[in-house]
Design a protein around this motif. Structure first.
Motif: not given
Length: 424
Positions: A54-72
């Motif tokens: 799930i977290l790998a998908t979240l990281e990929h999704t945020l990257r696709d949206a132009g942001t990062t895990l650090e911005r959650v």
């Protein structure tokens, strides 16, 4: 980008914020991710393996949206079993290490859309190009959740503060408030826990530079809906103009004996947004009807937050719209319930100058998602036909501790809670 399960995009941007749809632990082919261990008692656990996926998908999704895990800013975790949380936390803490997001974790039982799923997660993050500062809220006035829940009390960004939803716990001994064994009738556990949670929440919001009166959207979670009236009484004592709200049931919480969690989004003054109740498009008002302390809609600038809507034309006369009781097999009950619920919501949106294109996040509570998801999805697709920018979606199973319906009005199997922003 989608995961293929929900009739929604993987993410939707709204101004400076990115809403991420529910992530299920499935691979690119839609198959459930499973542990490679030869035994369930050694090696990677199922919930830890699914959490990493799930977290790998979240990281990929945020990257696709132009942001990062650090911005959650906030995550919401739906567990099959509270006993899975330590393994979830072990995997989660390997990704989120410092300046932790706010979090709400609830137990929904074995009701996930995919059989064998132990956990799902949805989130909201700050866009990478936002000028808002992501600020973790800290205060010594309330119990520290870091070690136990691996979450911050709250995270603020620009006009909003995203609060964690915690039970009435001190994170040390369990639930420190309630009736005593020798005098069980002197007081009410739900009221005592609600008072404890609200008092701590008020302190957290003060540390963020705001107050509980600035709440614009909340979700109530209870494992027994008979506690609702007691909790709402305590809520009504402290709230001015009440926020929009969903009030739903869940199978349980991470702390034994806990009966209530509140998920809260609040405004932070100084950013140009003013909280305003709106009754436009609503023929009734819950407070006037003497039912509950919530607003059907809250506007704040170009944002609109609706209360959770069910297929009931008038809460003062809660006859719900769906399949006729004497003809249960001619139509899909959830398709009809979703059609009517969305009809009510569209009227509310349009009366406030909003459109379906402005819906940026949708929380879908289903009492029986495995039985009813297809009917819901058909209605949703029909409602949003021709609309390119669809909202992110969180799918949340909702039943009480004993397995009965999680909707406060008897009969319906769905509640829909929308967040909208003019222009998306």
């Amino acid at each position: 980008m989608t995961q293929g399960l929900l009739p929604a995009p993987a993410w939707r941007r709204a101004g400076d914020f990115v809403y991420v749809s529910s992530i299920h632990p499935v691979d690119d082919d839609g198959a459930l991710v499973r542990s490679s261990s030869a035994t369930p008692y050694a090696g990677p656990s199922e919930v830890a393996t699914q959490t990493r996926a799930i977290l790998a998908t979240l990281e990929h999704t945020l990257r696709d949206a132009g942001t990062t895990l650090e911005r959650v800013l906030k995550v919401e975790v739906l567990l099959t079993d509270a006993a899975d949380f330590p393994e979830f936390k072990h995997a989660y803490a390997q990704v989120f290490r410092d300046d932790l997001p706010a979090a709400t974790s609830i137990v929904v039982g074995d009701e996930h859309l995919v059989e064998g799923v132990r956990v799902t997660l949805h989130a909201v993050a700050l866009a990478a190009d936002s000028t808002y500062e992501r600020t973790v809220i800290r205060t010594d006035d309330v119990p520290d959740p870091t070690d136990a829940e691996h979450a911050s009390l709250a995270v603020a960004a620009g006009p909003f503060v995203f609060c964690s939803g915690f039970p009435a716990t001190d994170f040390t001994t369990g639930i420190p408030v309630g009736t005593t064994p020798g005098t069980p009738f002197h007081g009410n556990n739900a009221q005592m826990q609600a008072r404890y949670v609200i008092e701590n929440l008020q302190k957290v919001l003060a540390a963020a530079g705001t107050s509980i009166d600035q709440a614009v959207k909340v979700q109530f979670y209870e494992d027994d809906l008979y506690n609702f009236a007691f909790v709402d009484q305590e809520w009504g004592k402290v709230i001015g103009v009440p926020p929009s709200r969903s009030s739903m049931a869940t199978r349980g919480f991470l702390v034994p004996g806990a009966v209530w969690i509140v998920n809260l989004l609040g405004l932070v003054p100084g950013h140009g947004l003013e909280k305003e109740e709106t009754r436009a498009g609503i023929p009734w008002h819950p407070v006037d009807a003497g039912k509950a302390n919530f607003s059907p809609g809250i506007r704040a600038g170009d944002w609109l937050f609706t209360a959770g809507q069910v297929p009931v034309p008038d809460i003062s006369n809660p006859d719900w719209v769906g399949v006729p009781p004497g003809l249960p097999h001619y139509w899909d009950r959830m398709e009809l319930e979703t059609d009517f619920t969305m009809k009510l919501l569209v009227t509310q949106l349009e009366s406030n100058g909003f459109a379906l294109e402005d819906v940026v996040d949708a929380r879908i509570y289903l009492v029986d998602p495995r039985r009813d998801f297809r009917g819901f999805a058909r209605s949703w697709e029909r409602t949003f036909a021709g609309i390119e920018a669809r909202p992110a979606m969180s799918l949340i199973p909702s039943t009480q501790r004993d397995g009965s319906s999680g909707v406060l009005i008897e009969g319906p199997g769905i509640e829909i809670d929308l967040t909208c922003k003019k222009g998306g």
